[in-house]
Motif scaffolding. Structure first.
Motif, short mmCIF file in Angstrom:
data_model
loop_
_atom_site.label_atom_id
_atom_site.label_comp_id
_atom_site.label_asym_id
_atom_site.label_seq_id
_atom_site.Cartn_x
_atom_site.Cartn_y
_atom_site.Cartn_z
N LEU A 50 5.05 37.41 56.41
CA LEU A 50 5.26 36.92 57.77
C LEU A 50 6.44 37.66 58.38
O LEU A 50 7.42 37.95 57.70
CB LEU A 50 5.59 35.42 57.77
CG LEU A 50 4.45 34.46 57.45
CD1 LEU A 50 4.95 33.02 57.51
CD2 LEU A 50 3.27 34.64 58.39
N GLY A 51 6.33 37.92 59.66
CA GLY A 51 7.43 38.55 60.38
C GLY A 51 8.28 37.49 61.06
O GLY A 51 8.35 36.34 60.61
N PHE A 52 8.89 37.86 62.18
CA PHE A 52 9.79 36.96 62.88
C PHE A 52 9.35 36.70 64.32
O PHE A 52 10.15 36.31 65.16
CB PHE A 52 11.23 37.48 62.81
CG PHE A 52 11.78 37.41 61.41
CD1 PHE A 52 12.39 36.25 60.96
CD2 PHE A 52 11.65 38.48 60.55
CE1 PHE A 52 12.88 36.17 59.66
CE2 PHE A 52 12.14 38.40 59.25
CZ PHE A 52 12.75 37.24 58.81
N SER A 53 8.05 36.91 64.58
CA SER A 53 7.51 36.53 65.88
C SER A 53 7.53 35.00 65.98
O SER A 53 7.67 34.30 64.97
CB SER A 53 6.07 37.03 66.04
OG SER A 53 5.21 36.32 65.15
N ARG A 54 7.39 34.49 67.18
CA ARG A 54 7.36 33.04 67.35
C ARG A 54 6.24 32.43 66.51
O ARG A 54 6.43 31.42 65.84
CB ARG A 54 7.19 32.68 68.83
CG ARG A 54 7.25 31.18 69.06
CD ARG A 54 7.09 30.79 70.53
NE ARG A 54 7.15 29.36 70.67
CZ ARG A 54 8.21 28.67 71.06
NH1 ARG A 54 9.32 29.31 71.37
NH2 ARG A 54 8.18 27.37 71.14
N ASP A 56 4.78 33.63 63.75
CA ASP A 56 5.09 33.71 62.32
C ASP A 56 6.18 32.71 61.94
O ASP A 56 6.12 32.09 60.87
CB ASP A 56 5.52 35.12 61.94
CG ASP A 56 4.33 36.07 61.78
OD1 ASP A 56 3.17 35.64 61.94
OD2 ASP A 56 4.57 37.27 61.53
N ARG A 57 7.17 32.54 62.79
CA ARG A 57 8.22 31.54 62.50
C ARG A 57 7.62 30.14 62.46
O ARG A 57 7.98 29.33 61.61
CB ARG A 57 9.34 31.64 63.53
CG ARG A 57 10.20 32.89 63.40
CD ARG A 57 11.24 32.94 64.52
NE ARG A 57 11.88 34.22 64.62
CZ ARG A 57 13.17 34.43 64.36
NH1 ARG A 57 13.94 33.46 63.97
NH2 ARG A 57 13.69 35.63 64.50
N HIS A 58 6.71 29.86 63.39
CA HIS A 58 6.05 28.55 63.42
C HIS A 58 5.25 28.33 62.13
O HIS A 58 5.33 27.27 61.51
CB HIS A 58 5.15 28.45 64.65
CG HIS A 58 4.49 27.13 64.82
ND1 HIS A 58 5.19 25.98 65.15
CD2 HIS A 58 3.19 26.76 64.69
CE1 HIS A 58 4.34 24.96 65.22
NE2 HIS A 58 3.13 25.41 64.94
N THR A 59 4.50 29.35 61.71
CA THR A 59 3.73 29.26 60.47
C THR A 59 4.65 29.01 59.28
O THR A 59 4.37 28.17 58.42
CB THR A 59 2.91 30.55 60.26
OG1 THR A 59 1.99 30.68 61.34
CG2 THR A 59 2.15 30.52 58.93
N ASN A 60 5.75 29.73 59.22
CA ASN A 60 6.72 29.57 58.13
C ASN A 60 7.25 28.13 58.08
O ASN A 60 7.28 27.50 57.01
CB ASN A 60 7.87 30.56 58.30
CG ASN A 60 8.84 30.55 57.15
OD1 ASN A 60 8.45 30.61 55.99
ND2 ASN A 60 10.11 30.47 57.47
N ILE A 133 19.02 45.80 63.90
CA ILE A 133 17.98 44.79 63.92
C ILE A 133 17.98 44.10 65.29
O ILE A 133 18.98 44.14 66.00
CB ILE A 133 18.15 43.71 62.82
CG1 ILE A 133 19.46 42.94 62.99
CG2 ILE A 133 18.05 44.32 61.43
CD1 ILE A 133 19.60 41.72 62.09
N SER A 134 16.85 43.50 65.61
CA SER A 134 16.77 42.69 66.83
C SER A 134 16.04 41.40 66.47
O SER A 134 15.47 41.28 65.39
CB SER A 134 16.05 43.44 67.95
OG SER A 134 14.72 43.70 67.57
N GLY A 135 16.08 40.45 67.38
CA GLY A 135 15.42 39.18 67.12
C GLY A 135 16.27 38.23 66.30
O GLY A 135 15.74 37.39 65.58
N LEU A 136 17.59 38.37 66.40
CA LEU A 136 18.49 37.49 65.65
C LEU A 136 18.60 36.15 66.37
O LEU A 136 19.02 36.09 67.53
CB LEU A 136 19.87 38.13 65.47
CG LEU A 136 20.89 37.31 64.67
CD1 LEU A 136 20.39 37.00 63.26
CD2 LEU A 136 22.22 38.05 64.59
N THR A 137 18.23 35.10 65.68
CA THR A 137 18.24 33.77 66.26
C THR A 137 19.62 33.42 66.80
O THR A 137 20.62 33.55 66.11
CB THR A 137 17.82 32.72 65.20
OG1 THR A 137 16.52 33.06 64.73
CG2 THR A 137 17.80 31.32 65.79
N GLY A 138 19.63 32.99 68.05
CA GLY A 138 20.87 32.57 68.70
C GLY A 138 21.61 33.70 69.38
O GLY A 138 22.58 33.47 70.10
#
Length: 177
Positions: A50-54, A56-60, A133-138
């Motif tokens: 799983l990646g870090f798309s919305r 994939d995060r929801h699935t996780n 990196i990008s997509g860091l939460t917050g």
């Protein structure tokens, strides 16, 4: 003994895992069956790929919630230090627990992003600042703070032991410790 899921949500480096293990040690010392479902370990073993798309995060989060509910419904105190950045994902986990009649507590480890960036336990904030990196939460990806958590802990204003004690008091107050 009654099982329960204690979900610790918050930014990266907020203190979720440290507090989780402190609480787990105390509960084990009292004879409770306890599991910690650490977000990093889950990503490696249960959600690899799983990646870090919305999505994939929801699935996780849903996968973790499923495992947590399964364990909790069998008498285990399950402490879940997982970012879970989206309110709808956390709500889906709460609803699953509710449908099964399994106790679920949401705890917001409300550490400001500036403090998390100073701690930077995994070097994520430094890597994001360097453009690696990008997509860091917050930072450059959303984090939706819980509007009405069962408990809010400001880990930057108290010790790990004090934070774990506040969690323990919540469990005691709900008849779960």
């Amino acid at each position: 003994m009654t099982g329960a899921t204690i979900w610790l949500t918050g930014l990266p480096s907020a203190g979720k895992t440290t507090i989780a293990y402190e609480l787990a040690g105390r509960l084990r010392g009292e004879g409770h069956r306890v599991e910690v479902l650490d977000g990093d370990e889950i990503r490696e073993f249960l959600s690899a790929g799983l990646g870090f798309s919305r999505e994939d995060r929801h699935t996780n989060v849903r996968r973790i919630g499923f495992v947590a509910e399964l364990l909790a419904s069998n008498g285990v105190k399950v402490v879940v230090p997982v970012i879970a950045p989206y309110a709808d994902s956390r709500e889906a986990v709460r609803e699953r627990h509710g449908a099964e009649g399994t106790p679920y507590l949401e705890v917001h480890i409300a550490t400001p992003v500036e403090v998390c960036a100073e701690r930077d336990v995994k070097g994520l904030y430094a890597r994001q600042a360097a453009g690696e990196i990008s997509g860091l939460t917050g930072v450059d990806d959303p984090y939706e703070e819980p509007k009405a958590p069962d408990l809010r802990i400001e880990s930057h204003t108290q010790t790990v032991q004090e934070s774990a004690q506040a969690l323990y008091a919540l469990l005691t107050g709900r008849g779960l410790a």
